[in-house]
Design an enzyme around this catalytic site. Structure first.
Site, PDB file in Angstrom:
ATOM      1  CG  HIS A 115      -3.446  -3.734   3.143  1.00 27.56           C
ATOM      2  ND1 HIS A 115      -2.520  -3.257   4.028  1.00 27.56           N
ATOM      3  CD2 HIS A 115      -4.064  -2.645   2.625  1.00 27.56           C
ATOM      4  CE1 HIS A 115      -2.574  -1.935   4.071  1.00 27.56           C
ATOM      5  NE2 HIS A 115      -3.507  -1.536   3.212  1.00 27.56           N
ATOM      6  CB  CYS A 156      -0.968  -0.065   1.171  1.00 25.93           C
ATOM      7  SG  CYS A 156      -2.493   0.818   0.815  1.00 25.93           S
ATOM      8  CD  GLU A 210      -1.258  -6.432   5.233  1.00 32.51           C
ATOM      9  OE1 GLU A 210      -0.865  -6.700   4.082  1.00 32.51           O
ATOM     10  OE2 GLU A 210      -1.362  -5.257   5.665  1.00 32.51           O
TER      11      GLU A 210
HETATM   12  N1  GLN Z   1      -2.145   6.608   2.848  1.00 30.02           N
HETATM   13  C1  GLN Z   1      -2.227   5.877   1.629  1.00 30.02           C
HETATM   14  C2  GLN Z   1      -3.595   6.001   0.985  1.00 30.02           C
HETATM   15  O1  GLN Z   1      -4.539   6.376   1.622  1.00 30.02           O
HETATM   16  C3  GLN Z   1      -1.873   4.425   1.857  1.00 30.02           C
HETATM   17  C4  GLN Z   1      -2.841   3.717   2.750  1.00 30.02           C
HETATM   18  C5  GLN Z   1      -2.315   2.423   3.267  1.00 30.02           C
HETATM   19  O2  GLN Z   1      -1.106   2.180   3.229  1.00 30.02           O
HETATM   20  N2  GLN Z   1      -3.170   1.594   3.793  1.00 30.02           N
HETATM   21  O3  GLN Z   1      -3.755   5.706  -0.168  1.00 30.02           O
END
Ligand code: GLN
EC number: 6.3.4.2
Length: 545
Positions: free
Chosen positions: A519, A384, A521
């Site tokens: 993600h 992310c 995970e």
């Molecule tokens: N802050 C970034 C976004 O909102 C990444 C979010 C995250 O890593 N879950 O896109």
């Protein structure tokens, strides 16, 4: 007419204090019942007032776990999925906030025909309905009540399970109560009084436990267990201990050794339950005493709060168990990493991980670590924000776009490598509009989306050649396709896409450098680890120099 399947309920309450591992105990019982061939699901009912944990600080609440259907839920749901190897949904977690919102909404619509709305019956009935809904279609539903017996906000929840026990009667519900049996060093003794008090508190509300699970740092002898049984009015065989263990995944095995299923099956009339835990057992052995070991640098902020990365640290354990490898994590505070000390932080490391995050704090240090991985051919996995920063680092240092940035850190940046798209289709097919002015509140891209994988990429290899995979998202910003060609010309290619959105990137001419917008995970389970995380650890193993 076919008879509707009757669901049996196991209510799990906690006493004495919080953080005793009610979630793990619930997940462990659920796992054993599932392995015995039953259809099992779990529900976490949280008495706190927030509508969901989505907006809660990680300092307050640890991780926000995201289900496939896009619900932001309590981190215990993560444990449930990791143990049960099942996808849960928004029906598997609710809070007081959710209950009250829907009761108030119904009241506004006149659905209660002008009646006075009260905690009993309206709030309690709403809780009962939600529990029953989560139970539909299952043989057994485990219902974990958050908090501790005696909490004011927990009362309607306990009243709901009391009422359900009366309504459904014998053989359909049991109550499992988890307590602490503290060891008093000075006296050299384990103490049962807190357990007795806690059961007394439960009784006052009208619930008698059928089974007591005792958390303690020392083994409980027979005499002590019998004392708990008689003072709390449960059968002797229903006092189960849950000692401190080197792995949470060992708990189902410890429960099984104490023959926990026999009384449960008798009390719920489930018939003979036979379980085969041999695969689980061998995985747990490889969690506790594996042959190999790798060192992964986990570069992030909030490192004092490892609970907020729970799914990821567990996913690393799953991947490790699969590869017979101990994944040793070196926690690196990104705010302390600078160009002149990055080497010092990251030497002797087999792989570098930058996880998800929000806000600009610590991003410079994360990008230094990413650059170090890129230049020194060290396996890198960016999740992310970790993917977004890998793109910004590459844009700055290779594409020479000096002011490359994310719109999250500078709304007016001239080069938004990461930007806010105006609209997207959410996973229920609804169009969501996000505006630059108000990026907050219900505008995150949440839940499972399909990702199409580029043939012959590292990502494709990781997923065993799959063309499409489904992974979960929780973010607002996206990689900007405007720069795609420039990136690809210089060797950073897009290896995963969905509906024109960039979901994954990787470096050509690097042993393992992958960034994913989702993600991985969230879909990793002990018996079914996430393929990207497994291949990252595998690459780190091969990288051992
Ligand atoms: N802050 C970034 C976004 O909102 C990444 C979010 C995250 O890593 N879950 O896109």
């Amino acid at each position: 007419m076919s008879k509707k399947k009757e669901t049996k309920y196991i209510f799990v309450t906690g006493g004495v204090l919080s953080s005793l591992g009610k979630g793990i105990a619930s997940a462990s019982i659920a796992t054993l019942l599932k392995k015995a061939g039953l259809k099992v699901s779990i529900l976490k009912a949280d008495p706190y007032i927030n509508v969901d944990p989505g907006t809660m600080s990680p300092f307050e609440h640890g991780e926000v776990f995201v289900t496939d259907d896009g619900a932001e839920t309590d981190l215990d749901l993560g444990h449930y999925e990791r143990f049960l190897d099942e996808n849960l949904s928004q029906n598997n977690n609710f809070t007081t906030g959710k209950v009250y919102s829907s009761v108030i909404e119904k009241e506004r619509k006149g659905e209660y025909l002008g009646k006075t709305i009260q905690v009993i019956p309206h709030i309690v009935n709403e809780i009962v309905e939600r529990i029953k809904k989560a139970g539909e279609g299952n043989d057994v539903l485990i219902v974990e009540i958050g908090g501790t017996v005696g909490d004011i906000e927990g009362l309607p929840f306990l009243e709901a399970i009391r009422a359900m026990r009366v309504e459904l009667g014998r053989f359909d519900t049991i109550n499992v109560h988890l307590t602490l049996v503290p060891y008093i060093k000075a006296a050299g003794e384990l103490k049962t009084k807190p357990t007795q008090h806690s059961v007394g508190e439960l009784r006052r509300i009208g619930i008698s436990p059928d089974m007591i699970i005792c958390r303690s740092e020392m083994p409980l002898n027979r005499e002590l267990k019998d004392k708990i049984a008689s003072s709390c009015g449960v059968e002797k065989r229903c006092v189960i201990e849950s000692p401190d263990s080197r792995s949470i995944y060992k708990i189902p095995l410890l429960f099984l050794q104490q023959d926990v299923l026999t009384p449960i099956s008798e009390m719920l009339n489930l018939g003979e339950l036979k379980v085969d835990m041999s695969e689980w057992d061998s995985l747990v052995k490889r969690v506790i005493a594996p042959t190999n070991s790798v060192k992964i640098a986990f570069v992030g902020k909030y490192l004092d709060l490892k609970e907020s990365y729970k799914s990821l640290t567990e996913a690393l354990i799953h991947a490790g168990a699969n590869l017979d490898t101990r994944v040793e994590i070196k926690w690196c505070d990104s705010e302390r990493i600078h160009e002149d000390n990055v080497e010092e932080h990251l030497k002797n490391i087999d792989g570098i991980l930058v996880a998800g995050g929000f806000g600009s704090r610590g991003v410079e240090g994360k990008m230094e670590a990413i650059k170090y991985a890129r230049i020194n051919n060290i396996p890198y996995l960016g999740i992310c924000l970790g993917m977004q920063l890998a793109m910004i680092e590459f844009a700055k240092n290779i594409l020479k776009i000096e002011d490359a940035n994310s719109a999250e850190f500078n709304v007016d940046t001239k080069n938004p490598i990461i930007y806010l798209i105006d609209e997207f289709i959410d996973n229920s097919g609804k169009k969501q509009i996000r505006t630059r002015k108000s990026p907050l509140g219900g505008t995150m891209r949440l839940g499972g989306y399909n990702c199409n994988i580029k043939k012959d990429s590292l990502l494709s290899k990781a997923y065993g050649g799959a063309k499409t995979v489904r992974e979960r998202h929780r973010h607002r910003y996206e990689a900007n396709p405007k720069y795609r060609e420039q990136f690809e010309q210089k060797g950073l290619i897009v290896s995963g896409e969905s509906d024109g959105l960039i979901e994954a990137i990787e470096l050509k001419n690097h042993p393992f450098f992958i960034g994913v917008q989702f993600h991985p995970e969230f879909t990793s389970r002990l018996t079914n680890p996430n393929p990207i995380i497994v291949s990252f650890i595998d690459a780190a193993l091969k990288n051992i120099r």
